[in-house]
Design a protein around this motif. Structure first.
Motif, short mmCIF file in Angstrom:
data_model
loop_
_atom_site.label_atom_id
_atom_site.label_comp_id
_atom_site.label_asym_id
_atom_site.label_seq_id
_atom_site.Cartn_x
_atom_site.Cartn_y
_atom_site.Cartn_z
N ARG A 17 0.35 6.95 0.76
CA ARG A 17 1.24 7.96 0.18
C ARG A 17 2.62 7.38 -0.09
O ARG A 17 2.98 6.32 0.43
CB ARG A 17 1.37 9.16 1.11
N SER A 18 3.38 8.10 -0.89
CA SER A 18 4.76 7.72 -1.18
C SER A 18 5.71 8.79 -0.64
O SER A 18 5.31 9.94 -0.41
CB SER A 18 4.97 7.54 -2.68
N MET A 43 5.73 11.22 -6.52
CA MET A 43 5.97 11.27 -5.08
C MET A 43 5.00 12.23 -4.39
O MET A 43 4.77 13.35 -4.86
CB MET A 43 7.40 11.72 -4.79
N ASP A 44 4.44 11.77 -3.28
CA ASP A 44 3.55 12.62 -2.49
C ASP A 44 4.32 13.51 -1.52
O ASP A 44 3.91 14.64 -1.24
CB ASP A 44 2.57 11.75 -1.69
N ARG A 63 1.50 5.55 -6.99
CA ARG A 63 2.26 6.10 -5.87
C ARG A 63 3.76 6.20 -6.17
O ARG A 63 4.43 7.12 -5.72
CB ARG A 63 2.04 5.25 -4.61
N LEU A 64 4.28 5.21 -6.91
CA LEU A 64 5.72 5.20 -7.17
C LEU A 64 6.11 6.11 -8.34
O LEU A 64 7.28 6.48 -8.45
CB LEU A 64 6.18 3.77 -7.45
N GLN A 102 6.79 3.49 -0.55
CA GLN A 102 5.35 3.78 -0.59
C GLN A 102 4.63 2.93 0.43
O GLN A 102 5.12 1.89 0.85
CB GLN A 102 4.82 3.54 -1.99
#
Length: 740
Positions: A267-268, A655-656, A651-652, A281
């Motif tokens: 995740r990020s 955003m998670d 991921r970048l 990340q």
């Protein structure tokens, strides 16, 4: 941070929140203690004595009795720094080691400057390895503050008077010596040089402004170097800005200590600094482990050929000494090389920044990977190093290495370097390193990849596709690689300048994010190439693992008498060109630990590095048409580069998780007043404790504790991956000391 074994997640003053799930464990401030005044650094004095002893001089030559070296300008001497504050006060399972943190935050002690000196802030990082082998990471920004204490300024003035009296045999009313006296004491009579020397070696309390170094530091469980650097730089900008920051600095420090969590695997995370958000990340469970140090810099500093040679020395567990004036260069090269060892891990002494006072550690007759800061003007010939027959000496600043006498080459080295070269060229990096580019090549590379980034019109350069060979034409090494590529039917891919440099309308902020993304993608693609070599070489290793014990207890009891790997059969199954390297590598401690982890996996959860490695071998077996037992020396390139780069980008780009924004704290009125150029005295009461956290974190802490108890019984035989260990709050478990 020495020792572990306390209950994870129960940090002092952290409420119910386990520190194992926090992004940062400590915020530290190091500098001068106004109450103590100027104290000579005992470690520096010890170093002077050691150097004198190594060269056969007397103790008097090192001035150890007085603790002063009058031959050296007071502004260039080493004075004792101190930890001025750290928050929180302590985390029980990861205790704060004040001496270690102080020494590594300011390895040279306090540094003084005047208004005529360069006072640019400097960033570096460090690692503290605990007794159990686990690691803690430190990220430091050192800057200069004006000295407001009259006592310290007066003390510096007095030291200059003593220095001048000793060096020029005369004492004057002011700290400045006459030009006649200076001229008589110097060999050269050049007036310009004398003036420069006088300015460099002078301090007049009535004329000069005195500055002293101060460091701010984040200590974290995982090596999120880029994110920590951005956060610290924003704190520094808030201190030096003409306008006070939007919130008191306590709000931002409290936020990163207690309200910013570690991003979950795969995740990020976005959190907020003083002025802009910070993004990081984390790889997923099936990807290569986290590595945030830019491999681009390591390859630019050493060059591809040199780096592969040093990498091979590390694999064979020789003594590796890195040498540079810059602390961060030492860390970048050390961390860069060790992260390329996957699925293996360095098992011996690892000190990327070795304090000068501990130079005698280099005498130890054991494998080590250490970094030593070089002094300006000091070259290799002035170093007296032991065990030189087994030493790999790496002069980072001068792009130079000295290899041990007997040294087998890495298998398929030529093809391996060719594949790595292709990856580097796609990112605009010359394989021989930036220091060995021709002048024209360097200028062109800087023009295209740096200057035009801030030029919204893209200068006069067309945005048409240009091959990297054309960009770097005139470079002999690249020309040879291009010729080799043509003969083998491989084309060096073209780089789209419009894609790499961004669209014309993008601002500088977006360009920086593009550059960061490219660094992450280069990192993972280079690591994939290295990982693929080990996957190919050890695709059949499991067939040679000897598992004789029926249960874990009997295996642990008889470990020292057991043979765990059929070395003879393994070597007889390998291609002839591989044997010089493999016959030595399978005798190393890192290979022994790897096999131990494999055997332990039949009773316990598989080591994370081993799990990823075995899954890659399964893919090879699935898609490979050859019989598993038939080994070949035909080079097989990595086919996962695109997939790995896409995972990073996804991921970048989205955003998670987003952390809680910094907010006003319940602070005492009148404290923490903003004063430009000075880091404020922080209110310790608001930084000592964090907010009450949700049950999710508490549950993760309980799970971590149960896991720790289950693994304790074989702590001498299993080494957990750093990511998993530090997320769960577990201490690192040592490796077996017997080769298979």
């Amino acid at each position: 941070m020495s020792g572990s074994g306390a209950t994870p997640g129960q940090g002092s003053g952290s409420g119910s929140s386990p520190a194992a799930c926090r992004f940062a464990h400590y915020f530290v401030l190091c500098g001068i203690d106004a109450d103590s005044g100027l104290e000579p650094d005992e470690l520096a004095v010890l170093y002077q004595w050691l150097e004198a002893d190594r060269h056969g001089k007397s103790q008097d030559a090192a001035n150890t009795t007085s603790g002063e070296n009058f031959d050296q300008s007071p502004l260039r001497r080493t004075f004792k720094s101190k930890v001025l504050a750290h928050y929180p006060q302590n985390i029980e399972w990861n205790p704060f080691d004040q001496d270690a943190v102080n020494m590594l935050c300011m390895p040279k002690g306090l540094s003084f400057r005047t208004q005529t000196d360069n006072k640019d802030p400097q960033f570096h990082s460090f690692i503290i390895t605990r007794e159990d082998g686990s690691r803690t990471y430190g990220f430091v920004l050192t800057f200069y503050e004006e000295v407001t204490s009259k006592q310290i300024c007066t003390a510096m003035q007095t030291l200059y008077q003593m220095h001048n009296a000793e060096h020029y045999s005369s004492v004057y009313a002011s700290s400045s010596c006459s030009m006649d006296s200076l001229a008589s004491s110097l060999d050269e009579g050049d007036t310009t040089s004398l003036l420069k020397l006088q300015r460099y070696n002078s301090y007049d309390i009535s004329r000069d402004t005195l500055y002293v170094s101060k460091s701010i530091c984040l200590i974290t469980p995982l090596p999120f170097m880029q994110a920590c650097k951005k956060f610290l730089i924003q704190l520094y900008k808030a201190v030096t800005s003409q306008q006070p920051p939007p919130l008191p600095l306590e709000s931002y420090i409290h936020n990163i200590l207690y309200e910013v969590p570690l991003p979950p695997p795969g995740r990020s995370l976005k959190f907020y600094g003083v002025y802009e958000p910070v993004v990081c990340q984390r790889p997923g469970p099936s990807e290569l482990p986290l590595s945030d140090y830019p491999l681009r810099e390591a390859f630019e500093l050493l060059g591809l050929e040199n780096l592969v040679q040093v990498f091979t020395c590390v694999l064979l567990e020789m003594q590796i000494l890195l040498y540079s004036q810059d602390y961060q260069r030492l860390m970048t090269v050390a961390e860069g090389i060790t992260t390329l060892l996957f699925p293996f891990q360095w098992q011996h002494v690892y000190v990327p920044i070795l304090p000068a006072s501990l130079l005698h550690f280099l005498d130890a007759p054991v494998p080590y990977l250490m970094g030593l800061q070089s002094k300006e003007g000091t070259d290799r010939s002035k170093l007296e190093l032991p065990q030189e027959a087994n030493l790999c000496f790496v002069d980072i600043d001068n792009h130079f290495i000295e290899l041990p006498e007997e040294f087998p080459q890495f298998p398929n080295k030529v093809d391996f370097i060719q594949e790595l070269s292709e990856v580097l060229l796609q990112f605009g990096i010359p394989p021989e390193g930036s220091l060995h580019c021709s002048e024209n090549t360097s200028k062109l590379k800087n023009l295209v990849l740096k200057d035009l980034v801030s030029d919204k019109k893209n200068g006069n350069v067309s945005t048409n596709n240009i091959t990297m060979y054309e960009l770097l034409k005139g470079n002999e090494t690249i020309a040879r690689l291009q010729a080799l590529a043509k003969r083998t039917g491989v084309a060096v891919e073209k780089m789209d300048l419009s894609a790499s440099l961004g669209e014309k309308d993008k601002d500088l902020k977006l360009q920086c994010e593009e550059a960061e993304l490219r660094d992450y993608q280069l990192n993972v693609q280079l690591r994939e190439v290295f990982a693929n070599r080990f996957t190919q070489m050890f695709a059949d290793y499991e067939a040679f693992v000897i598992q004789t014990a029926q249960d874990m207890e009997s295996w642990l009891t008889n470990r020292e008498q057991m043979q765990n790997f059929d070395k003879a059969s393994f070597l007889s199954d390998q291609p002839e060109p591989y044997l010089p390297f493999l016959s030595r590598f399978i005798e190393t401690q890192m290979f022994a630990t790897f096999i131990d982890n494999k055997i332990m996996s039949q009773w316990e959860e598989k080591d994370p590095l081993l799990r990823v490695f075995d899954s890659r071998i399964d893919k090879i077996r699935l898609y490979n048409v050859r019989a598993p037992t038939l080994r070949t020396s035909i080079y097989q390139k990595c086919n996962t580069l695109k997939e790995a780069a896409q995972s990073i980008e996804q991921r970048l780009m989205k955003m998670d998780h987003t952390a809680i924004h910094p907010h006003l704290l319940d602070m005492k009125i009148g404290q923490g007043k903003y004063e430009q150029g000075f880091f404020p005295k922080l209110q310790s009461d608001v930084l000592a404790t964090g907010p009450t956290n949700n049950n999710r974190w508490v549950n993760r802490s309980a799970t971590a504790q149960r896991r720790k108890e289950r693994l304790r019984q074989h702590s001498e035989h299993v080494g957990l991956d750093n990511d998993l260990r530090e997320v769960c709050g577990l201490p690192s478990l040592g490796a077996s000391k017997k080769a298979p």
